[in-house]
Design a protein around this motif. Structure first.
Motif, mmCIF file in Angstrom:
data_model
loop_
_atom_site.group_PDB
_atom_site.id
_atom_site.type_symbol
_atom_site.label_atom_id
_atom_site.label_comp_id
_atom_site.label_asym_id
_atom_site.label_seq_id
_atom_site.Cartn_x
_atom_site.Cartn_y
_atom_site.Cartn_z
ATOM 1 N N MET A 141 0.823 -1.186 0.000
ATOM 2 C CA MET A 141 0.000 0.000 0.000
ATOM 3 C C MET A 141 0.873 1.258 0.000
ATOM 4 O O MET A 141 0.501 2.254 -0.580
ATOM 5 C CB MET A 141 -0.918 -0.024 1.227
ATOM 6 N N LYS A 142 2.050 1.169 0.640
ATOM 7 C CA LYS A 142 2.942 2.321 0.713
ATOM 8 C C LYS A 142 3.423 2.745 -0.672
ATOM 9 O O LYS A 142 3.442 3.934 -1.000
ATOM 10 C CB LYS A 142 4.133 1.994 1.614
ATOM 11 N N MET A 143 3.772 1.769 -1.509
ATOM 12 C CA MET A 143 4.253 2.067 -2.861
ATOM 13 C C MET A 143 3.145 2.688 -3.714
ATOM 14 O O MET A 143 3.393 3.599 -4.494
ATOM 15 C CB MET A 143 4.775 0.794 -3.530
ATOM 16 N N VAL A 144 1.923 2.209 -3.548
ATOM 17 C CA VAL A 144 0.793 2.753 -4.305
ATOM 18 C C VAL A 144 0.558 4.209 -3.902
ATOM 19 O O VAL A 144 0.356 5.089 -4.748
ATOM 20 C CB VAL A 144 -0.490 1.907 -4.074
ATOM 21 N N ALA A 145 0.613 4.486 -2.604
ATOM 22 C CA ALA A 145 0.413 5.846 -2.103
ATOM 23 C C ALA A 145 1.503 6.779 -2.617
ATOM 24 O O ALA A 145 1.223 7.907 -3.026
ATOM 25 C CB ALA A 145 0.380 5.853 -0.581
ATOM 26 N N GLN A 146 2.745 6.320 -2.605
ATOM 27 C CA GLN A 146 3.839 7.137 -3.107
ATOM 28 C C GLN A 146 3.703 7.382 -4.604
ATOM 29 O O GLN A 146 3.954 8.483 -5.084
ATOM 30 C CB GLN A 146 5.181 6.457 -2.810
ATOM 31 N N THR A 147 3.313 6.362 -5.343
ATOM 32 C CA THR A 147 3.151 6.497 -6.780
ATOM 33 C C THR A 147 2.056 7.504 -7.120
ATOM 34 O O THR A 147 2.211 8.333 -8.013
ATOM 35 C CB THR A 147 2.812 5.139 -7.425
ATOM 36 N N LEU A 148 0.949 7.426 -6.393
ATOM 37 C CA LEU A 148 -0.163 8.354 -6.643
ATOM 38 C C LEU A 148 0.070 9.723 -6.022
ATOM 39 O O LEU A 148 -0.623 10.681 -6.364
ATOM 40 C CB LEU A 148 -1.467 7.758 -6.096
ATOM 41 N N GLY A 149 0.982 9.802 -5.088
ATOM 42 C CA GLY A 149 1.255 11.067 -4.429
ATOM 43 C C GLY A 149 0.198 11.446 -3.402
ATOM 44 O O GLY A 149 -0.082 12.624 -3.195
ATOM 45 N N VAL A 150 -0.404 10.456 -2.758
ATOM 46 C CA VAL A 150 -1.410 10.702 -1.723
ATOM 47 C C VAL A 150 -0.987 9.991 -0.443
ATOM 48 O O VAL A 150 -0.084 9.153 -0.446
ATOM 49 C CB VAL A 150 -2.819 10.210 -2.161
ATOM 50 N N SER A 151 -1.654 10.321 0.656
ATOM 51 C CA SER A 151 -1.310 9.684 1.925
ATOM 52 C C SER A 151 -1.926 8.284 1.997
ATOM 53 O O SER A 151 -2.944 8.004 1.359
ATOM 54 C CB SER A 151 -1.814 10.522 3.093
ATOM 55 N N ARG A 152 -1.300 7.441 2.787
ATOM 56 C CA ARG A 152 -1.827 6.083 2.957
ATOM 57 C C ARG A 152 -3.187 6.103 3.638
ATOM 58 O O ARG A 152 -4.071 5.319 3.305
ATOM 59 C CB ARG A 152 -0.857 5.227 3.767
ATOM 60 N N SER A 153 -3.370 7.029 4.584
ATOM 61 C CA SER A 153 -4.664 7.081 5.280
ATOM 62 C C SER A 153 -5.791 7.395 4.298
ATOM 63 O O SER A 153 -6.898 6.878 4.420
ATOM 64 C CB SER A 153 -4.625 8.120 6.397
ATOM 65 N N ASN A 154 -5.481 8.217 3.318
ATOM 66 C CA ASN A 154 -6.485 8.537 2.298
ATOM 67 C C ASN A 154 -6.860 7.272 1.521
ATOM 68 O O ASN A 154 -8.047 7.016 1.270
ATOM 69 C CB ASN A 154 -5.936 9.607 1.360
ATOM 70 N N LEU A 155 -5.886 6.475 1.160
ATOM 71 C CA LEU A 155 -6.170 5.241 0.415
ATOM 72 C C LEU A 155 -6.987 4.257 1.254
ATOM 73 O O LEU A 155 -7.916 3.625 0.752
ATOM 74 C CB LEU A 155 -4.863 4.577 -0.027
ATOM 75 N N TYR A 156 -6.647 4.133 2.525
ATOM 76 C CA TYR A 156 -7.393 3.219 3.392
ATOM 77 C C TYR A 156 -8.850 3.666 3.551
ATOM 78 O O TYR A 156 -9.763 2.848 3.521
ATOM 79 C CB TYR A 156 -6.727 3.097 4.771
ATOM 80 N N GLU A 157 -9.055 4.982 3.697
ATOM 81 C CA GLU A 157 -10.430 5.478 3.826
ATOM 82 C C GLU A 157 -11.222 5.235 2.555
ATOM 83 O O GLU A 157 -12.379 4.829 2.588
ATOM 84 C CB GLU A 157 -10.413 6.973 4.156
ATOM 85 N N ARG A 158 -10.598 5.472 1.423
ATOM 86 C CA ARG A 158 -11.297 5.238 0.152
ATOM 87 C C ARG A 158 -11.591 3.755 -0.056
ATOM 88 O O ARG A 158 -12.628 3.383 -0.570
ATOM 89 C CB ARG A 158 -10.479 5.773 -1.018
ATOM 90 N N GLN A 159 -10.656 2.924 0.363
ATOM 91 C CA GLN A 159 -10.831 1.489 0.199
ATOM 92 C C GLN A 159 -11.966 0.969 1.083
ATOM 93 O O GLN A 159 -12.745 0.117 0.665
ATOM 94 C CB GLN A 159 -9.529 0.774 0.551
ATOM 95 N N SER A 160 -12.076 1.521 2.285
ATOM 96 C CA SER A 160 -13.124 1.061 3.191
ATOM 97 C C SER A 160 -14.486 1.674 2.852
ATOM 98 O O SER A 160 -15.517 1.206 3.336
ATOM 99 C CB SER A 160 -12.763 1.404 4.637
ATOM 100 N N GLY A 161 -14.485 2.736 2.052
ATOM 101 C CA GLY A 161 -15.750 3.359 1.664
ATOM 102 C C GLY A 161 -16.324 4.285 2.720
ATOM 103 O O GLY A 161 -17.504 4.602 2.697
#
Length: 88
Positions: free
Chosen positions: A1-21
């Motif tokens: 998840m860390k690599m995806v966040a870095q690639t997209l340039g967003v925070s990991r917490s943002n990705l987790y929130e979006r993933q959980s809906g």
């Protein structure tokens, strides 16, 4: 998840929130005052096609400030000092 966040340039917490809906989708933006300004903005863009948003904003603010000063000057000339009509 860390690599995806870095690639997209967003925070990991943002990705987790979006993933959980758990985040709510944004609603469309609308203000009643914008409807009055939109024709003026469109006129300025047509008159000055090379101007960007910052310069259009500056020109619009200058026009609005000039109108406001003219309105106050008219009130000052029409009414004696200290006897202005009440605004609702």
């Amino acid at each position: 998840m860390k690599m995806v966040a870095q690639t997209l340039g967003v925070s990991r917490s943002n990705l987790y929130e979006r993933q959980s809906g758990s985040t709510k989708p944004r609603r469309s933006y609308y203000k009643a005052q914008d409807a009055a300004l939109l024709p003026r903005i469109e006129r300025l863009v047509v008159e000055r096609p090379t101007y960007g948003s910052r310069r259009i904003t500056a020109v619009l603010n200058r026009e609005l400030r000039t109108e406001s000063l003219a309105r106050h000057l008219l009130e000052w000339r029409c009414y004696p000092r200290g006897v202005l009509p009440r605004r609702s």
